[in-house]
Scaffold this active site. Sequence first.
Site, PDB file in Angstrom:
ATOM      1  N   ALA A   1       7.252  84.164  -4.814  1.00 15.42           N
ATOM      2  CA  ALA A   1       7.245  82.716  -5.015  1.00 15.42           C
ATOM      3  C   ALA A   1       5.821  82.199  -5.133  1.00 15.42           C
ATOM      4  CB  ALA A   1       7.970  82.021  -3.866  1.00 15.42           C
ATOM      5  N   TYR A   2       4.959  82.648  -4.242  1.00 21.51           N
ATOM      6  CA  TYR A   2       3.571  82.187  -4.241  1.00 21.51           C
ATOM      7  C   TYR A   2       2.867  82.579  -5.536  1.00 21.51           C
ATOM      8  CZ  TYR A   2      -1.267  81.579  -2.680  1.00 21.51           C
ATOM      9  OH  TYR A   2      -2.590  81.197  -2.577  1.00 21.51           O
TER      10      TYR A   2
END
Length: 250
Positions: free
Chosen positions: A144-145
């Site tokens: 996600a990051y």
Amino acid sequence: MSARHVLVTAGASGIGHAIAGLFLQRGDRVTVCDVDDAALQRASEALPGLAAIRADVADPAAVERLVAQSGPVDILVNNAGVAGPIGGVEDNDPDDWARCFAVNVHGAFHMIRAVVPAMRAAGGGCIVNISTASTVTGLPGRSAYVASKWALEGLTRNVARELGPANIRVNAIRPGFMDTERMRGLIARAAEASGRSVETVEAEALGFISMRTKIQPAEIGEMAFFLASDAARHITGQIIGVDGNAEWEG
């Protein structure tokens, strides 16, 4: 030259605090926003003259209020970011994934959207987005990051092209292995999870950096200051690493 107005998101601690402090020390007027009230109070005490406002950049209404309260912005530093869910992508919670994008990507969009009209009216401006060296190397367990920062870099390049005719420059910085409390916490958790010492995990991480070095928050501040300076007046649409050359990550 009159003082410029600089707005730094998530500027009450870490990299954002270092960026805000450097611009303030060199004569600019600086506003920071953050969601941590205690950090905002500490930042105000540590940096006399700093304007500190509570705002969540993921909330477009809060961003509108922030910009209305702070006034026209000459330099925007989109530093706000969250780590997002950690672990295999199949185990990521959809709400945690969505929150990561809400802050890291949508927050930057909300901020840019809010400050650009005044920049156009003023005849120009500068936007600096804070990405990560992990977009180059990849980082398993942090999908996600990394994906959100890739999106931020795409936004950087495209908005630079869109806003160039208005003399608004847009660039991004990729920090590397930061010497910050947040990074020390990540290393400590990685050490605990793997049953190894903090020193061993840190040494392994540094082994994937050509210069074998951690980066100080002030170094990111210096790059942001340069990108906002007249010396960088024709630099836009660039993604610049301040990372000692991150080769890979284990």
